[in-house]
Design an enzyme around this catalytic site. Structure first.
Site, PDB file in Angstrom:
ATOM      1  N   HIS A  29       0.866  -1.178   0.000  1.00  0.00           N
ATOM      2  CA  HIS A  29       0.000   0.000   0.000  1.00  0.00           C
ATOM      3  C   HIS A  29       0.900   1.225   0.000  1.00  0.00           C
ATOM      4  O   HIS A  29       1.986   1.214   0.584  1.00  0.00           O
ATOM      5  CB  HIS A  29      -0.906  -0.008   1.240  1.00  0.00           C
ATOM      6  CG  HIS A  29      -1.861   1.142   1.285  1.00  0.00           C
ATOM      7  ND1 HIS A  29      -2.838   1.328   0.325  1.00  0.00           N
ATOM      8  CD2 HIS A  29      -1.980   2.178   2.153  1.00  0.00           C
ATOM      9  CE1 HIS A  29      -3.521   2.428   0.613  1.00  0.00           C
ATOM     10  NE2 HIS A  29      -3.014   2.963   1.721  1.00  0.00           N
ATOM     11  N   HIS A  41      -3.569   8.970   1.469  1.00  0.00           N
ATOM     12  CA  HIS A  41      -3.535   7.766   0.649  1.00  0.00           C
ATOM     13  C   HIS A  41      -4.892   7.489   0.030  1.00  0.00           C
ATOM     14  O   HIS A  41      -5.927   7.951   0.513  1.00  0.00           O
ATOM     15  CB  HIS A  41      -3.042   6.571   1.472  1.00  0.00           C
ATOM     16  CG  HIS A  41      -3.832   6.299   2.709  1.00  0.00           C
ATOM     17  ND1 HIS A  41      -4.338   5.065   3.012  1.00  0.00           N
ATOM     18  CD2 HIS A  41      -4.211   7.098   3.750  1.00  0.00           C
ATOM     19  CE1 HIS A  41      -4.976   5.104   4.170  1.00  0.00           C
ATOM     20  NE2 HIS A  41      -4.911   6.337   4.633  1.00  0.00           N
ATOM     21  N   CYS A 117      -3.479   2.963  -5.266  1.00  0.00           N
ATOM     22  CA  CYS A 117      -2.787   3.816  -4.288  1.00  0.00           C
ATOM     23  C   CYS A 117      -1.374   4.183  -4.735  1.00  0.00           C
ATOM     24  O   CYS A 117      -0.907   5.296  -4.470  1.00  0.00           O
ATOM     25  CB  CYS A 117      -2.764   3.152  -2.918  1.00  0.00           C
ATOM     26  SG  CYS A 117      -1.981   1.517  -2.916  1.00  0.00           S
TER      27      CYS A 117
END
Length: 185
Positions: A29, A41, A117
């Site tokens: 991530h 994010h 992301c």
């Protein structure tokens, strides 16, 4: 992808605009560090902020961009400052990086392959949406198809591999990488 452990740093060593990578076992991530222990994010609607899925697949559609504490997002994940693309791309001024990220807070498009992301984070830092995870997957799985097409004369459909392999290996295994393990306690 966090294959190399760089030097260990603390949160106070992070600079605004640094890209942060949270290693989540089968994927990573990504977020943009904005200072004071916070990151911005992009999440799919199927994930919570620590990357735990709610068991709903979200390949594409709506997602959201939010501000969270880096420790909350990290959860149990190893966390890295990961600015490796600085070798290939010129990064924007840190003020511009943070401003770009802040402007996107709220509901946002999400697509696992074309805007996830990592795309979000690299677009904020470099002005170019890139995901080395997706590029690696495309290369890994698209290349055999490409070879088959070459051998069968279907070259017109696909004119080159998804990404040059040297870029993937250079980014993942170069010992001079710009990556550092962030100590969160």
């Amino acid at each position: 992808m966090a294959f190399l452990l760089g030097t260990e740093i603390s949160i106070s060593d992070l600079e605004e605009g640094d890209l942060i990578e949270f290693y989540r076992t089968i994927y990573c991530h990504w977020a943009v560090y904005i200072g004071d222990g916070n990151v911005i994010h992009l999440l799919s609607n199927a994930d919570d902020i620590t990357g735990k899925s709610n068991n709903k697949a979200n390949i594409g559609g709506e997602g959201y961009v939010r501000i969270d504490d880096i420790r909350t997002v990290a959860g149990d994940s190893k966390t890295y400052r990961h600015n490796d693309l600085d070798k290939q791309l010129k990064h924007l001024d840190k003020t511009d990086i943070v401003m770009r990220a802040r402007m996107k807070v709220g509901s946002h498009r999400y697509n696992l392959l074309s805007y996830n992301c990592e795309h979000f984070a690299t677009e904020c830092r470099y002005g170019e949406a890139r995901s080395l995870q997706v590029e690696w997957l495309l290369y890994r799985f698209a290349r055999p198809v490409y070879r088959e097409m070459q051998q069968n004369g279907l070259l017109g459909i696909l004119t080159s591999p998804a990404i040059p392999v040297w870029q993937i290996y250079y980014t993942m295994f170069d010992n001079s990488c710009n990556r550092a393990l962030v100590k969160l306690n």
